[in-house]
Write a protein that holds these residues in place. Structure first.
Motif, PDB file in Angstrom:
ATOM      1  N   ARG A 193      43.699  38.994  29.932  1.00  8.67           N
ATOM      2  CA  ARG A 193      43.434  40.412  29.783  1.00  8.67           C
ATOM      3  C   ARG A 193      43.555  41.156  31.101  1.00  8.67           C
ATOM      4  NH1 ARG A 193      40.094  40.291  24.911  1.00  8.67           N
ATOM      5  NH2 ARG A 193      39.431  42.393  24.426  1.00  8.67           N
ATOM      6  N   ARG A 200      35.291  47.450  10.192  1.00  2.00           N
ATOM      7  CA  ARG A 200      35.431  45.990  10.161  1.00  2.00           C
ATOM      8  C   ARG A 200      34.101  45.269   9.917  1.00  2.00           C
ATOM      9  NH1 ARG A 200      37.838  42.924  15.291  1.00  2.00           N
ATOM     10  NH2 ARG A 200      36.300  44.171  16.403  1.00  2.00           N
ATOM     11  N   THR A 227      43.230  38.579  13.341  1.00  2.00           N
ATOM     12  CA  THR A 227      43.751  38.389  11.984  1.00  2.00           C
ATOM     13  C   THR A 227      45.022  37.547  12.018  1.00  2.00           C
ATOM     14  OG1 THR A 227      42.869  40.563  11.377  1.00  2.00           O
ATOM     15  CG2 THR A 227      44.573  39.640   9.931  1.00  2.00           C
TER      16      THR A 227
HETATM   17  P1  AP5 Z   1      41.312  42.213  14.202  1.00  2.00           P
HETATM   18  O1  AP5 Z   1      42.284  41.174  13.744  1.00  2.00           O
HETATM   19  O2  AP5 Z   1      39.886  41.845  14.335  1.00  2.00           O
HETATM   20  O3  AP5 Z   1      41.843  42.885  15.547  1.00  2.00           O
HETATM   21  P2  AP5 Z   1      41.715  42.369  17.054  1.00  2.00           P
HETATM   22  O4  AP5 Z   1      42.938  42.833  17.762  1.00  2.00           O
HETATM   23  O5  AP5 Z   1      41.413  40.905  17.074  1.00  2.00           O
HETATM   24  O6  AP5 Z   1      40.485  43.231  17.511  1.00  2.00           O
HETATM   25  P3  AP5 Z   1      39.219  42.853  18.393  1.00  2.00           P
HETATM   26  O7  AP5 Z   1      38.278  44.009  18.286  1.00  2.00           O
HETATM   27  O8  AP5 Z   1      38.679  41.503  18.058  1.00  2.00           O
HETATM   28  O9  AP5 Z   1      39.857  42.832  19.806  1.00  2.00           O
HETATM   29  P4  AP5 Z   1      39.153  42.991  21.129  1.00  2.00           P
HETATM   30  O10 AP5 Z   1      40.272  42.642  22.033  1.00  2.00           O
HETATM   31  O11 AP5 Z   1      38.482  44.269  21.391  1.00  2.00           O
HETATM   32  O12 AP5 Z   1      37.924  41.974  21.014  1.00  2.00           O
HETATM   33  P5  AP5 Z   1      37.608  40.544  21.631  1.00  2.00           P
HETATM   34  O13 AP5 Z   1      36.776  39.830  20.679  1.00  2.00           O
HETATM   35  O14 AP5 Z   1      38.839  39.902  22.151  1.00  2.00           O
HETATM   36  O15 AP5 Z   1      41.464  43.446  13.192  1.00  2.00           O
HETATM   37  C1  AP5 Z   1      40.599  44.578  13.281  1.00  2.00           C
HETATM   38  C2  AP5 Z   1      40.306  45.139  11.869  1.00  2.00           C
HETATM   39  O16 AP5 Z   1      41.522  45.623  11.304  1.00  2.00           O
HETATM   40  C3  AP5 Z   1      39.756  44.114  10.843  1.00  2.00           C
HETATM   41  O17 AP5 Z   1      38.824  44.745  10.000  1.00  2.00           O
HETATM   42  C4  AP5 Z   1      40.993  43.691  10.048  1.00  2.00           C
HETATM   43  O18 AP5 Z   1      40.654  43.286   8.731  1.00  2.00           O
HETATM   44  C5  AP5 Z   1      41.812  44.978  10.072  1.00  2.00           C
HETATM   45  N1  AP5 Z   1      43.257  44.740  10.052  1.00  2.00           N
HETATM   46  C6  AP5 Z   1      43.951  43.769  10.719  1.00  2.00           C
HETATM   47  N2  AP5 Z   1      45.263  43.884  10.467  1.00  2.00           N
HETATM   48  C7  AP5 Z   1      45.407  44.955   9.639  1.00  2.00           C
HETATM   49  C8  AP5 Z   1      46.521  45.598   9.027  1.00  2.00           C
HETATM   50  N3  AP5 Z   1      47.760  45.149   9.213  1.00  2.00           N
HETATM   51  N4  AP5 Z   1      46.307  46.689   8.245  1.00  2.00           N
HETATM   52  C9  AP5 Z   1      45.053  47.144   8.038  1.00  2.00           C
HETATM   53  N5  AP5 Z   1      43.953  46.576   8.577  1.00  2.00           N
HETATM   54  C10 AP5 Z   1      44.127  45.502   9.375  1.00  2.00           C
HETATM   55  O19 AP5 Z   1      36.754  40.945  22.930  1.00  2.00           O
HETATM   56  C11 AP5 Z   1      35.465  41.495  22.819  1.00  2.00           C
HETATM   57  C12 AP5 Z   1      34.839  41.610  24.205  1.00  2.00           C
HETATM   58  O20 AP5 Z   1      34.708  40.305  24.789  1.00  2.00           O
HETATM   59  C13 AP5 Z   1      35.653  42.409  25.235  1.00  2.00           C
HETATM   60  O21 AP5 Z   1      35.392  43.788  25.147  1.00  2.00           O
HETATM   61  C14 AP5 Z   1      35.158  41.781  26.561  1.00  2.00           C
HETATM   62  O22 AP5 Z   1      33.895  42.281  26.915  1.00  2.00           O
HETATM   63  C15 AP5 Z   1      34.994  40.316  26.185  1.00  2.00           C
HETATM   64  N6  AP5 Z   1      36.212  39.532  26.441  1.00  2.00           N
HETATM   65  C16 AP5 Z   1      36.946  38.861  25.507  1.00  2.00           C
HETATM   66  N7  AP5 Z   1      38.007  38.261  26.085  1.00  2.00           N
HETATM   67  C17 AP5 Z   1      37.945  38.557  27.418  1.00  2.00           C
HETATM   68  C18 AP5 Z   1      38.763  38.251  28.536  1.00  2.00           C
HETATM   69  N8  AP5 Z   1      39.879  37.506  28.395  1.00  2.00           N
HETATM   70  N9  AP5 Z   1      38.405  38.729  29.744  1.00  2.00           N
HETATM   71  C19 AP5 Z   1      37.289  39.461  29.898  1.00  2.00           C
HETATM   72  N10 AP5 Z   1      36.475  39.810  28.884  1.00  2.00           N
HETATM   73  C20 AP5 Z   1      36.794  39.356  27.647  1.00  2.00           C
END
Ligand code: AP5
Ligand code: ZN
Length: 213
Positions: free
Chosen positions: A88, A127, A15
Motif C-alpha cells: 500500500r 457492506r 470479493t
Molecule cells: P470489497 O470486496 O470488500 O472491497 P475491498 O476493495 O476489499 O474494500 P476494503 O474496504 O476491504 O478495502 P480497504 O483497502 O479499505 O480495507 P482493508 O481491509 O485492506 O467490496 C466492498 C463492498 O462492495 C462489499 O459489500 C461487496 O459486496 C461490494 N461489491 C464488490 N464488488 C461489487 C460489484 N462488482 N458490484 C457491486 N458491489 C460490489 O484495510 C483496512 C485498514 O487496515 C486500512 O485502512 C489500514 O488501516 C489497515 N491496513 C490494511 N492493509 C494495510 C497495509 N498494507 N499497510 C498499512 N495498513 C494496512
C-alpha cells in the motif's frame, strides 16, 4: 501465480480475492483481515493497529511488512498467492520485491480495480461481512437471505468499524496520497493491468481471470 490486487477501498479487492483463491487454489493474503483478526483477538499487534485503522490511516510499514514476511514463507504459498491490500506504499512494494527476490520469486501481475468515488461510498456504507467465513454482502445489491446471517455458513454478519462515511473519506484520501503511486511503480515494471471495476461481481471476475492467466 503471484498476484497483487490494487484499488481503492471498496473497489472489490476482497470479493475478487475470495473468488480467485477458490478458482486457482492458492491462498488469499489480506493484511486488512490479518489486522482485524488481531484486533478481535486482543493481541499486542491488534491494539497497535486499531488506532490507525479506526482513523482510516495506514498501519506503519514495518508492522505490515513483518506480517507478510512471515506469511509468504508458509508452505501453502509455494505455488503462489493473491495479495489483497498489500503493498500500500512504495516502501512496502520495495520490501516485497526484496523478499521475493531472496526467495527466487517475483510478482506476475498487478490488477488495478478502478471504481469511481460515488460508487465506492455506496458499496462501503452498505457492506456487511460474515464473522465466520468472511463472505461479503451488501444491503441493496447483495443482501443475505436472512437478515444479519450469512447465506453460506449461517454466521453472524457485522459492519466494519471503519465503514462510516467520515472514515471512508479519510481512507480514500490516504489511498490517493500513499497507494495510488504504486500504479506508476508497477506500470514501469510492465506488471500493471487495469480492470474497470464496474459491472457485476461475475463480470469483473471474468475480466480479472483473463488478466491473471
Ligand atoms: P470489497 O470486496 O470488500 O472491497 P475491498 O476493495 O476489499 O474494500 P476494503 O474496504 O476491504 O478495502 P480497504 O483497502 O479499505 O480495507 P482493508 O481491509 O485492506 O467490496 C466492498 C463492498 O462492495 C462489499 O459489500 C461487496 O459486496 C461490494 N461489491 C464488490 N464488488 C461489487 C460489484 N462488482 N458490484 C457491486 N458491489 C460490489 O484495510 C483496512 C485498514 O487496515 C486500512 O485502512 C489500514 O488501516 C489497515 N491496513 C490494511 N492493509 C494495510 C497495509 N498494507 N499497510 C498499512 N495498513 C494496512
Ligand atoms: Zn459465512
Amino acid at each position: 501465480m503471484r498476484v497483487i490486487l490494487l484499488g481503492p477501498p471498496g473497489s472489490g479487492k476482497g470479493t475478487q480475492a475470495n473468488l480467485l483463491q477458490e478458482r486457482f487454489s492458492i491462498p488469499k493474503i489480506s493484511t486488512g483481515d490479518i489486522l482485524r483478526a488481531a484486533v478481535s483477538d486482543g493481541t499486542d499487534l491488534g491494539s497497535q493497529a486499531k488506532t490507525y485503522m479506526d482513523q482510516g490511516q495506514l498501519v506503519p510499514d514495518e508492522i505490515v511488512v513483518g506480517l507478510i514476511k512471515e506469511r509468504i514463507k508458509e508452505p501453502d504459498c509455494d505455488n503462489g498467492f493473491i495479495l489483497d491490500g498489500f503493498p500500500r506504499t512504495i516502501v512496502q512494494a520495495e520490501k516485497l520485491g526484496e523478499m521475493l527476490r531472496s526467495m527466487g520469486q517475483d510478482i506476475d501481475v498487478v490488477v488495478d480495480l478502478e471504481v469511481g468515488k460515488d460508487e465506492l461510498l455506496v458499496r462501503l456504507t452498505g457492506r456487511s461481512t460474515c464473522k465466520e467465513c468472511g463472505a461479503m454482502y451488501h444491503k441493496t445489491t447483495h443482501p443475505p437471505k436472512v437478515a444479519g446471517r450469512c447465506d453460506a455458513c449461517g454466521g453472524e454478519l457485522y459492519q466494519r468499524d471503519d465503514d462510516n462515511e467520515e472514515t471512508i473519506l479519510k481512507r480514500l484520501t490516504v489511498y490517493k496520497q500513499q497507494t495510488e503511486p504504486l500504479k506508476n511503480y508497477y506500470e514501469k515494471q510492465g506488471k500493471l493491468k487495469t480492470a474497470p471495476g464496474r459491472g457485476t461481481v461475475d463480470e469483473i471476475f471474468s475480466r480479472v481471470c483473463e488478466m491473471v492467466n
